[in-house]
Design an enzyme around this catalytic site. Structure first.
Site, mmCIF file in Angstrom:
data_model
loop_
_atom_site.group_PDB
_atom_site.id
_atom_site.type_symbol
_atom_site.label_atom_id
_atom_site.label_comp_id
_atom_site.label_asym_id
_atom_site.label_seq_id
_atom_site.Cartn_x
_atom_site.Cartn_y
_atom_site.Cartn_z
ATOM 1 N N TYR A 51 57.740 27.398 37.660
ATOM 2 C CA TYR A 51 58.741 28.424 37.411
ATOM 3 C C TYR A 51 58.234 29.442 36.388
ATOM 4 O O TYR A 51 57.975 29.103 35.226
ATOM 5 C CB TYR A 51 60.050 27.816 36.909
ATOM 6 C CG TYR A 51 60.697 26.817 37.841
ATOM 7 C CD1 TYR A 51 60.369 26.756 39.198
ATOM 8 C CD2 TYR A 51 61.653 25.925 37.373
ATOM 9 C CE1 TYR A 51 60.973 25.849 40.044
ATOM 10 C CE2 TYR A 51 62.271 25.013 38.213
ATOM 11 C CZ TYR A 51 61.919 24.968 39.549
ATOM 12 O OH TYR A 51 62.513 24.063 40.392
ATOM 13 N N GLY A 198 70.911 22.988 44.826
ATOM 14 C CA GLY A 198 71.564 23.887 45.771
ATOM 15 C C GLY A 198 72.944 23.451 46.205
ATOM 16 O O GLY A 198 73.329 23.693 47.358
ATOM 17 N N PRO A 199 73.756 22.823 45.325
ATOM 18 C CA PRO A 199 75.064 22.325 45.764
ATOM 19 C C PRO A 199 76.061 23.424 46.138
ATOM 20 O O PRO A 199 77.055 23.147 46.798
ATOM 21 C CB PRO A 199 75.561 21.528 44.553
ATOM 22 C CG PRO A 199 74.865 22.162 43.379
ATOM 23 C CD PRO A 199 73.506 22.528 43.895
ATOM 24 N N ALA A 201 75.068 26.146 47.865
ATOM 25 C CA ALA A 201 74.536 26.809 49.067
ATOM 26 C C ALA A 201 74.376 28.320 48.858
ATOM 27 O O ALA A 201 74.996 29.125 49.558
ATOM 28 C CB ALA A 201 75.417 26.528 50.283
ATOM 29 N N LEU A 205 79.406 28.753 48.486
ATOM 30 C CA LEU A 205 80.481 27.814 48.197
ATOM 31 C C LEU A 205 81.044 28.066 46.798
ATOM 32 O O LEU A 205 81.421 27.139 46.082
ATOM 33 C CB LEU A 205 79.968 26.373 48.319
ATOM 34 C CG LEU A 205 79.517 25.963 49.724
ATOM 35 C CD1 LEU A 205 78.814 24.612 49.698
ATOM 36 C CD2 LEU A 205 80.702 25.922 50.683
#
Length: 306
Positions: A51, A198-199, A201, A205
């Site tokens: 990163y 990525g909960p 999306a 969401l």
């Protein structure tokens, strides 16, 4: 903040945690976000050497100075890069892992890493050699535990058979239910925890879900066509009320499965962080709502990534 045990380790991490990739390179801004996250009870920070070519690790290291004993740091290795040069290439070799860990430790301003993760991987990798590197780093006291960051079921199975991983980081959300098909139960049975990235999306969401569909979902998302995304996002937002924000529902959904240790979200602003922290004050997700959420999305399978 509730905490969950990571596999068979003695690491207990907050149910929601901060993925640091999107913090950016403004140290003051990143410090503010990290400080607020820690003050709210988040104790797990997830970064990677790749990163911003190590800058992210440095920012995390400076941000937790004086608080190190209260913070669990996870970072990743395998994507080999040269500072100042574009691109990277995959290198899961023992030699590289044992060299690169020293750079990560230096940037993080620490003498140990709590959770060191392989940042990808395929069946063509020298898996035995990779595992050997992690095991030696454990023995040397440079890392406490190790895991992998992978969505490939066949790779995950190999590490379950051959290694002592305590976690697998993978993409998982209501719009990416691939882990439910063949991975979550398997990992739970083997006492290996999942860190869900990525909960939300890509923000589809969140409360700005429909706007995010327009910017991030025009070309579809996994097995979803654009129109399906619009319909499913609208249906998802229908469940939002004074007791539950969309961010909270999205986080609660992935945390419902017992294999989950934490939902790792990104935040590039205090506002985004605060939206995710609404999880703390939301009404729990009951089985009825959980099943309704499943009906408004669809189970999909790992096809290309095996």
């Amino acid at each position: 903040m509730q905490k969950r045990q990571v596999g068979s380790s003695d690491l207990f991490i907050s149910e929601i945690s901060l993925g640091c990739m999107s913090l950016g390179t403004d140290e003051k801004k990143a410090q503010t976000i990290i400080d607020k996250a820690l003050d709210a009870g988040i104790n797990y920070l997830d970064t990677a050497d790749l990163y911003d070519q190590g800058v992210n690790e440095s920012i995390v290291g400076k941000a937790v100075k004086g608080k190190r004993e209260n913070v669990i740091i996870g970072t990743k290795v395998g994507n080999r890069f040269e500072v100042g040069k574009e691109g990277w290439h995959w290198d899961p070799s023992k030699k590289y892992i044992k060299e690169e860990v020293k750079d990560s430790l230096r940037r993080l301003h620490t003498d140990y890493i709590d959770l060191y993760q392989l940042h990808g991987g395929t069946l063509e990798d020298p898996i035995d050699e990779t595992i050997e590197a992690f095991e030696e780093l454990k023995q040397e006291g440079l890392i406490r535990y190790y895991g992998i960051s992978s969505i490939r079921p066949n790779v995950i199975r190999e590490f379950i058979k051959k290694s002592n991983i305590v976690s697998v980081m993978m993409q998982y959300s209501l719009f990416d239910r691939r882990p439910e098909e063949e991975v979550l139960d398997l990992l739970h049975e083997n006492n290996i925890s999942v860190l869900a990235r990525g909960p939300l999306a890509k923000g589809m969401l969140s409360k700005k879900g429909l706007a995010q569909v327009e910017t991030k979902g025009r070309d579809g998302y996994l097995d979803y066509e654009y129109e399906e995304l619009k319909t499913s996002t609208a249906a998802f937002l229908h469940f939002v009320n004074e007791e539950r924000t969309p961010n909270a529902i999205a986080l609660q959904y992935v945390l419902k499965h017992p294999a989950l240790a934490s939902a790792v979200f990104g935040a590039s602003s205090i506002n985004q962080l605060e939206e995710n922290l609404t999880y703390l004050n939301s009404k729990p997700l009951d089985d009825n709502l959980y099943n309704q959420l499943k009906k408004m999305t669809k189970p999909i399978k790992y096809n290309k990534h095996r």
